[in-house]
Design a protein around this motif. Structure first.
Motif, short mmCIF file in Angstrom:
data_model
loop_
_atom_site.label_atom_id
_atom_site.label_comp_id
_atom_site.label_asym_id
_atom_site.label_seq_id
_atom_site.Cartn_x
_atom_site.Cartn_y
_atom_site.Cartn_z
N ALA A 4 0.86 -1.19 0.00
CA ALA A 4 0.00 0.00 0.00
C ALA A 4 0.89 1.24 0.00
CB ALA A 4 -0.92 -0.01 1.23
N PRO A 5 0.33 2.39 -0.34
CA PRO A 5 1.12 3.62 -0.25
C PRO A 5 1.62 3.85 1.18
CG PRO A 5 -0.89 4.00 -1.50
CD PRO A 5 -1.03 2.64 -0.88
N LEU A 6 2.76 4.50 1.29
CA LEU A 6 3.37 4.78 2.59
C LEU A 6 2.92 6.14 3.10
CD1 LEU A 6 7.02 3.57 1.83
CD2 LEU A 6 5.10 2.26 2.77
N ARG A 7 3.08 6.32 4.40
CA ARG A 7 2.72 7.61 5.00
C ARG A 7 3.74 8.67 4.60
NH1 ARG A 7 1.65 5.86 11.30
NH2 ARG A 7 -0.05 4.37 10.92
N PRO A 8 3.28 9.89 4.33
CA PRO A 8 4.24 10.96 4.04
C PRO A 8 4.97 11.43 5.29
CG PRO A 8 1.99 11.81 4.08
CD PRO A 8 1.89 10.33 4.24
N SER A 9 6.12 12.05 5.10
CA SER A 9 6.91 12.64 6.20
C SER A 9 7.19 11.61 7.30
CB SER A 9 6.20 13.86 6.79
OG SER A 9 5.79 14.76 5.79
N GLN A 10 7.48 10.38 6.92
CA GLN A 10 7.63 9.30 7.88
C GLN A 10 8.98 8.61 7.70
OE1 GLN A 10 5.20 7.89 10.32
NE2 GLN A 10 7.20 7.08 10.91
N ASP A 11 9.67 8.34 8.82
CA ASP A 11 10.90 7.55 8.80
C ASP A 11 10.55 6.07 8.81
OD1 ASP A 11 12.81 9.72 8.91
OD2 ASP A 11 12.20 10.01 10.98
N TYR A 12 11.15 5.30 7.89
CA TYR A 12 10.92 3.87 7.79
C TYR A 12 12.23 3.10 7.92
CZ TYR A 12 6.07 4.32 6.17
OH TYR A 12 4.72 4.59 6.08
N VAL A 13 12.14 1.89 8.47
CA VAL A 13 13.25 0.95 8.50
C VAL A 13 12.77 -0.37 7.89
CG1 VAL A 13 14.89 -0.34 9.93
CG2 VAL A 13 14.23 1.99 10.58
N VAL A 14 13.50 -0.86 6.90
CA VAL A 14 13.19 -2.13 6.26
C VAL A 14 14.31 -3.11 6.59
CG1 VAL A 14 12.82 -3.33 4.07
CG2 VAL A 14 11.96 -1.01 4.38
N GLY A 62 24.16 -22.40 0.50
CA GLY A 62 24.14 -22.52 1.96
C GLY A 62 25.12 -21.56 2.60
N GLY A 63 25.45 -21.82 3.86
CA GLY A 63 26.37 -20.96 4.59
C GLY A 63 25.65 -20.06 5.56
N PRO A 64 26.41 -19.15 6.19
CA PRO A 64 25.84 -18.27 7.21
C PRO A 64 24.78 -17.34 6.63
CG PRO A 64 28.23 -18.26 7.30
CD PRO A 64 27.86 -18.96 6.04
N GLU A 65 23.92 -16.86 7.51
CA GLU A 65 22.88 -15.92 7.12
C GLU A 65 23.35 -14.48 7.24
OE1 GLU A 65 19.57 -16.68 9.61
OE2 GLU A 65 18.98 -18.54 8.58
N SER A 66 22.77 -13.62 6.41
CA SER A 66 22.99 -12.17 6.51
C SER A 66 21.65 -11.50 6.78
CB SER A 66 23.58 -11.61 5.22
OG SER A 66 24.89 -12.07 5.01
N ALA A 67 21.72 -10.31 7.36
CA ALA A 67 20.53 -9.49 7.57
C ALA A 67 20.71 -8.20 6.78
CB ALA A 67 20.34 -9.17 9.05
N LEU A 68 19.70 -7.84 6.00
CA LEU A 68 19.73 -6.62 5.19
C LEU A 68 18.93 -5.54 5.89
CD1 LEU A 68 18.90 -8.29 1.74
CD2 LEU A 68 21.09 -8.19 2.94
N ARG A 69 19.36 -4.30 5.73
CA ARG A 69 18.68 -3.19 6.42
C ARG A 69 18.79 -1.93 5.57
NH1 ARG A 69 17.55 -1.54 11.91
NH2 ARG A 69 17.78 0.71 12.19
N HIS A 70 17.67 -1.18 5.50
CA HIS A 70 17.68 0.11 4.80
C HIS A 70 16.75 1.06 5.52
CE1 HIS A 70 18.17 2.98 1.59
NE2 HIS A 70 16.86 3.07 1.42
N GLU A 71 17.22 2.28 5.74
CA GLU A 71 16.42 3.33 6.38
C GLU A 71 16.15 4.43 5.37
OE1 GLU A 71 18.18 4.78 9.96
OE2 GLU A 71 18.80 2.79 10.66
N PHE A 72 14.96 4.98 5.41
CA PHE A 72 14.63 6.09 4.51
C PHE A 72 13.49 6.91 5.11
CE2 PHE A 72 11.87 2.61 3.24
CZ PHE A 72 10.66 3.21 2.98
N ARG A 73 13.30 8.08 4.56
CA ARG A 73 12.20 8.96 4.96
C ARG A 73 11.39 9.30 3.72
NH1 ARG A 73 10.61 12.07 9.18
NH2 ARG A 73 9.46 13.99 8.76
#
Length: 466
Positions: free
Chosen positions: A106-116, A126-137
């Motif tokens: 759905a559309p995101l809220r305006p003027s809002q900080d998000y973390v994915v 296979g092998g070890p796991e990684s975690a991905l992260r992205h922050e945006f406004r």
């Protein structure tokens, strides 16, 4: 005199080819060690992000915005539980070789900080796991309203949800209505002789707005704009009740020439109503006989018939799904497939003496906003509010202060905000022959889900009321 060679007893130097061979072998050995070391390091830490691509241009206005994580190696598929968004937002995750893609439902809220965040990302082997992260406004939403004045020009004013002071973007003696596409503002002006005209300006330009050269004589009305494309539209009445829809492409500014929307036979259509489809250059048009069509604004693709319906109620926020109404039911039309489905609205739980008014659909499940007028039985005793009704029940989104009444509500393009217009109870209108409204109107911007007030601004007829 000795006959021995001066070099006697000294080891003979290896030929150049042998030295080169040994050098190559040494380099290969070092590279092999490095490869093993890098392989071990990668095996220990898992996939890593080389680049993150976030297409956030229309994130607050359209569903389907994506965040792409581009990785250094192919990764295994992920399930839905791998992705987390803060604030909580429905999203899906998919994998395409070395790319992990998160798409918002759905559309995101305006003027809002998000973390994915995406957890459990593992290489295909296979092998070890990684975690991905992205922050945006997300970007601010920009609200435009009309301010009518008895002592000067009427003005169109804009203000952003994040911060900033209101800014006048267009002024004219008597403005009936307005619309904006990007930074281009157009307004219908009421002239002294009772006719009307269109004034057009680019935000920030110096000098008065230009007068748009109209393609024919006749009053203009139903001025609208696309929320995602540089397109404006208006209807102009002609002889015998024929009403022509004209579209302007303002990508290059205010010098565009209006073009008529043509029917299946190649001639201008007589139009009852229309709406721009978000995320496209298309319009849904209802003609004077009730037939509806999907029309390409540029006239490149042929029109597509959508059946006949009594009323065009607009587009569901952030989608390309049209809402229509007929005497026996409400329905939606999926423009991607052409499929028509009944839209069931959950009944609103309202008190005795309550009268529901204007309805605005929010989603395919039937959630909707509605104006509510409540009489308490006493002389002149009444209250009004904007309510939300869905499968979970009915809640109040906004109730004005005592002495004020709800005049209208207009949903933001993404559906996360609603502009509520209020005015003093019993106040006279401003005397305009066309498009009159209550003097001293106030527009309050409210979050649909929480009821939180974002801002209030003098004026009304916001740009979302098309």
């Amino acid at each position: 005199m000795s006959s021995e060679s001066p070099l006697a007893g000294t080891a003979e130097a290896p030929p150049a080819s042998a030295r080169f061979t040994r050098l190559v072998l040494a380099i290969v050995a070092v590279l092999a060690v490095l490869v093993v070391g890098l392989g071990a390091a990668n095996a220990l830490r898992g996939p890593r992000v080389l680049d993150t691509v976030a297409g956030l241009g229309d994130a607050t206005r359209l569903a389907g915005t994506t965040i792409e994580f581009r990785l250094n190696q192919p990764v295994a598929d992920l399930d839905a539980s791998a992705v987390r968004v803060d604030p909580a937002t429905d999203a899906t995750v998919s994998v395409d070789d070395r790319t992990v893609r998160v798409a918002f439902a759905a559309p995101l809220r305006p003027s809002q900080d998000y973390v994915v965040e995406v957890a459990g990302v593992r290489a295909v082997g296979g092998g070890p796991e990684s975690a991905l992260r992205h922050e945006f406004r997300t970007a601010d939403e920009v609200l435009h309203v009309l301010q009518r004045r008895a002592d000067g020009d009427d003005t169109v004013v804009r203000v952003a949800t994040g911060a900033g002071e209101p800014e006048v973007v267009l002024a004219a003696p008597r403005i009936e209505s307005f619309a904006h596409a990007g930074d281009v503002i157009a307004a219908i002006e009421l002239l002294d002789d009772g006719a009307n005209a269109i004034r057009i300006a680019a935000a920030g330009q110096e000098g008065p707005p230009a007068s748009l050269a109209l393609p024919q004589s006749g009053d203009v009305r139903n001025l609208q704009a696309s929320t995602t494309r540089p397109l404006l539209g208006f209807v102009q009445d002609g002889v015998g009740g024929f009403a022509t829809l004209h579209v302007l492409d303002v990508a290059d500014g205010v010098t565009a020439t209006p073009q008529p929307v043509l029917g299946l036979d190649g001639s201008p259509m007589s139009v009852d109503d229309y709406a721009f489809v978000p995320g496209t250059s298309s319009l849904v048009v209802r003609d004077r006989d009730g037939a509806m069509f999907l029309v390409d604004a540029a006239g490149v693709r042929p029109s597509t018939p959508l059946g006949s319906h009594t009323e065009l109620r607009g587009i569901l926020p952030g989608t390309s799904t049209v809402v229509v109404a007929d005497p026996d039911r409400g329905a939606t039309i999926d423009l991607a497939t052409g499929e028509t489905s009944t839209l069931e609205l959950p009944p609103a739980d309202l008190p005795d003496g309550a009268y529901p008014g204007r309805v605005t659909s929010l989603d395919l499940a039937g959630a909707h906003l509605l104006n509510v007028l409540i009489f308490d039985g006493s002389d002149g005793g009444q209250a009004s509010l904007v309510a939300r009704a869905d499968a979970d029940g009915t809640s109040v989104v906004f109730a004005p202060a005592e002495g004020s009444a709800v005049l209208d509500h207009c949903l933001a393009p993404g559906g996360t905000l609603v502009a509520v217009e209020t005015g003093a109870v019993g106040a006279p209108n401003d005397g305009y022959e066309d498009e009159p409204w209550v003097a001293d109107t106030i527009t309050t911007l409210v979050e649909v889900d929480t009821g939180r007030i974002v801002l209030s601004l003098a004026g009304g007829r916001s740009d979302w009321c098309g």
